[in-house]
Enzyme design. Structure first.
Site, short mmCIF file in Angstrom:
data_model
loop_
_atom_site.label_atom_id
_atom_site.label_comp_id
_atom_site.label_asym_id
_atom_site.label_seq_id
_atom_site.Cartn_x
_atom_site.Cartn_y
_atom_site.Cartn_z
N TYR A 145 0.83 -1.21 0.00
CA TYR A 145 0.00 0.00 0.00
C TYR A 145 0.86 1.26 0.00
CZ TYR A 145 -4.19 -2.81 1.01
OH TYR A 145 -5.23 -3.71 0.96
N LYS A 194 2.76 -15.30 2.78
CA LYS A 194 2.67 -15.92 1.46
C LYS A 194 4.10 -16.21 0.99
CE LYS A 194 0.40 -17.29 -2.20
NZ LYS A 194 -0.30 -18.60 -2.17
N ASP A 226 -3.58 -18.09 2.01
CA ASP A 226 -4.72 -18.72 1.33
C ASP A 226 -5.33 -19.81 2.22
OD1 ASP A 226 -2.17 -19.68 0.83
OD2 ASP A 226 -2.51 -20.21 -1.25
N ASP A 251 -5.68 -6.51 5.65
CA ASP A 251 -6.85 -5.75 5.19
C ASP A 251 -7.94 -6.73 4.75
OD1 ASP A 251 -8.50 -3.76 4.32
OD2 ASP A 251 -7.27 -3.13 2.63
N ASP A 255 -11.57 -8.31 7.05
CA ASP A 255 -12.95 -8.19 6.53
C ASP A 255 -13.61 -9.56 6.52
OD1 ASP A 255 -12.87 -5.42 6.00
OD2 ASP A 255 -13.95 -5.68 4.11
P1 NAD Z 1 -17.81 -1.16 3.26
O1 NAD Z 1 -16.91 -1.73 4.30
O2 NAD Z 1 -18.17 0.27 3.39
O3 NAD Z 1 -19.18 -2.00 3.21
C1 NAD Z 1 -19.21 -3.39 2.91
C2 NAD Z 1 -20.56 -3.97 3.34
O4 NAD Z 1 -20.63 -4.00 4.77
C3 NAD Z 1 -21.75 -3.13 2.88
O5 NAD Z 1 -22.82 -3.97 2.54
C4 NAD Z 1 -22.12 -2.31 4.12
O6 NAD Z 1 -23.46 -1.91 4.18
C5 NAD Z 1 -21.75 -3.28 5.24
N1 NAD Z 1 -21.35 -2.54 6.47
C6 NAD Z 1 -20.17 -1.92 6.71
N2 NAD Z 1 -20.20 -1.35 7.91
C7 NAD Z 1 -21.41 -1.60 8.45
C8 NAD Z 1 -22.04 -1.25 9.68
N3 NAD Z 1 -21.40 -0.53 10.64
N4 NAD Z 1 -23.29 -1.67 9.90
C9 NAD Z 1 -23.94 -2.43 8.99
N5 NAD Z 1 -23.40 -2.79 7.80
C10 NAD Z 1 -22.14 -2.38 7.54
O7 NAD Z 1 -17.11 -1.46 1.87
P2 NAD Z 1 -17.34 -0.81 0.40
O8 NAD Z 1 -18.80 -0.61 0.15
O9 NAD Z 1 -16.54 -1.64 -0.50
O10 NAD Z 1 -16.62 0.60 0.50
C11 NAD Z 1 -17.31 1.83 0.66
C12 NAD Z 1 -16.28 2.96 0.72
O11 NAD Z 1 -15.51 2.84 1.94
C13 NAD Z 1 -15.27 2.94 -0.43
O12 NAD Z 1 -15.08 4.28 -0.84
C14 NAD Z 1 -14.00 2.38 0.21
O13 NAD Z 1 -12.86 2.83 -0.47
C15 NAD Z 1 -14.10 2.95 1.61
N6 NAD Z 1 -13.34 2.26 2.67
C16 NAD Z 1 -12.85 3.06 3.68
C17 NAD Z 1 -12.19 2.49 4.75
C18 NAD Z 1 -11.70 3.38 5.88
O14 NAD Z 1 -12.21 4.48 6.06
N7 NAD Z 1 -10.73 2.94 6.67
C19 NAD Z 1 -12.05 1.09 4.81
C20 NAD Z 1 -12.58 0.30 3.79
C21 NAD Z 1 -13.24 0.89 2.72
#
Ligand code: NAD
Length: 365
Positions: A145, A194, A226, A251, A255
């Site tokens: 990153y 890895k 993996d 990362d 998730d």
């Molecule tokens: P996301 O993590 O925002 O969401 C993934 C899924 O999880 C979605 O369905 C969402 O509704 C659900 N979710 C996440 N947090 C939740 C909560 N607290 N309660 C209920 N449901 C929840 O991933 P994405 O949609 O791929 O990314 C959205 C944006 O966030 C993108 O712009 C990405 O780049 C950014 N992002 C930011 C960070 C950070 O601020 N550290 C981390 C990861 C992604």
């Protein structure tokens, strides 16, 4: 205790869940007679549109002058991201610079699902066994990153590359933190890598094993990433204890861990730095559910518990927040993102109702 805290609400569900986390913090402040001065500052996609930068100079000043930082998630829906030039997008323009500025090298991501809440998980209760209690520790300021990025073109082809570099010191310090944590907990540490393909992973393992030799009381093993992804679903409790992960693998696998316990909304985190620390949920800004008062604020309120525990050394206060969070679920409540067991009928809470209950349980606890 008196502390100055910068508050970066972020985008999407950020303002909604940060608001609930601050209610919990204010309840702790009142209960224990602390004084927390909270200073809000713009950060993320919203800051780019309003200030022309996702990490404005004024926000940097506010963060520099604070003792610790509370950060909500940032970012637009992935398909909306082209509205922002690449260098100003929240990851490259805000999150990575924030991590670099304060050298937040150790990212603590607790993954907890007690046996009695097994119905939240999409996995069968028998797979979850006695419950999940893993502390994932992700290296946060090295690896791919932060490496040089190239998107190029020569005479007859286009190409791109991302450089992945780790130094001895970068690996050693996060490994030392992880082994210390393993020593305090179950004494088990799984190192993820890895090394069958990547030179950086072979080097990573070499340094981690040098550190391991200083912790003979910690049961150490290493596992290919993996296989770790597979095992995390097949038999997650084998990882109870500490998992040590480099930046990108961490990362992704954290998730996945959120999926294993039922939702990213159950994933708080603390980013511990040599200069300063900050806390944030492990997930993104969830634009698909933003503005509907249905996000699960556990991740953000849990991040406040981590801040109290790991950044401000307030263990009793942190434990009050954790207890309040788990009491909400134990009293039969749920949020829209969590599933229900076949014989359960949980009462559904909005984001703000969840926050109100946490405050009530902190006050009573
Ligand atoms: P996301 O993590 O925002 O969401 C993934 C899924 O999880 C979605 O369905 C969402 O509704 C659900 N979710 C996440 N947090 C939740 C909560 N607290 N309660 C209920 N449901 C929840 O991933 P994405 O949609 O791929 O990314 C959205 C944006 O966030 C993108 O712009 C990405 O780049 C950014 N992002 C930011 C960070 C950070 O601020 N550290 C981390 C990861 C992604």
């Amino acid at each position: 205790m008196e502390k100055v805290i910068a508050v970066l609400e972020g985008d999407g569900i950020g303002p909604e869940i940060v608001r609930e986390s601050l209610k919990a913090l204010r309840a702790i402040e009142k209960k224990y007679g602390h004084r927390f001065t909270l200073t809000p500052a713009p950060f993320g996609a919203g800051a780019y549109f309003s200030e022309g930068s996702p990490f404005p100079e004024e926000t940097k000043r506010i963060c520099d002058e604070s003792d610790v930082i509370i950060k909500g998630p940032v970012g637009l829906a992935v398909e909306q991201m082209s509205r922002i030039p690449p260098e100003h997008r929240p990851e490259n323009g805000a999150i990575l610079p924030l991590r670099k500025r304060y050298d937040t090298f150790a990212n603590f991501r607790p993954v907890r699902l007690p046996k009695h809440l097994a119905s939240f998980s999409p996995l069968k209760p028998e797979i979850l066994g006695e419950g999940i209690d893993i502390l994932m520790i992700r290296e946060l300021v090295g690896g791919i990153y932060f490496g040089k990025k190239i998107e190029g073109r020569d005479a007859d082809m286009r190409f791109s590359s991302d450089e992945c570099t780790y130094t001895d010191e970068q690996i050693r310090r996060v490994a030392a933190v992880a082994f210390e944590e393993a020593r305090k907990r179950s004494g088990r540490l799984t190192n993820v890598h890895k090394a069958n393909v990547l030179a950086t992973s072979r080097f990573w393992n070499q340094i981690v094993e040098e550190v391991a030799s200083g912790f003979p009381d910690v049961a150490y093993r290493s596992m290919l990433v993996d296989n770790a992804a597979y095992q995390l679903v097949k038999d997650p409790s084998q990882f109870n204890g500490v998992m040590l992960l480099e930046n990108m693998q961490g990362d992704i696998l954290t998730d996945q861990a959120g999926g294993v316990i039922g939702s990213l909304g159950l994933m708080p985190s603390a980013c511990i730095g040599t200069v300063k620390s900050y806390v944030e949920p492990a997930h993104g800004s969830a634009p698909d559910i933003a503005g509907r008062d249905i996000a699960n604020p556990y991740s953000m309120i849990g991040s406040i518990a981590l801040m109290l525990e790991r950044c401000l050394n307030l263990a009793r206060e942190a434990s009050d927040v954790w207890n309040a969070l788990f009491t909400v679920f134990e009293q039969g409540y749920t949020t829209a993102d969590l599933s229900e067991g076949p014989n359960e009928s949980r009462k559904l809470l909005s984001t703000s109702e969840f926050g109100d209950l946490v405050v009530e349980y902190i006050e009573k606890g």
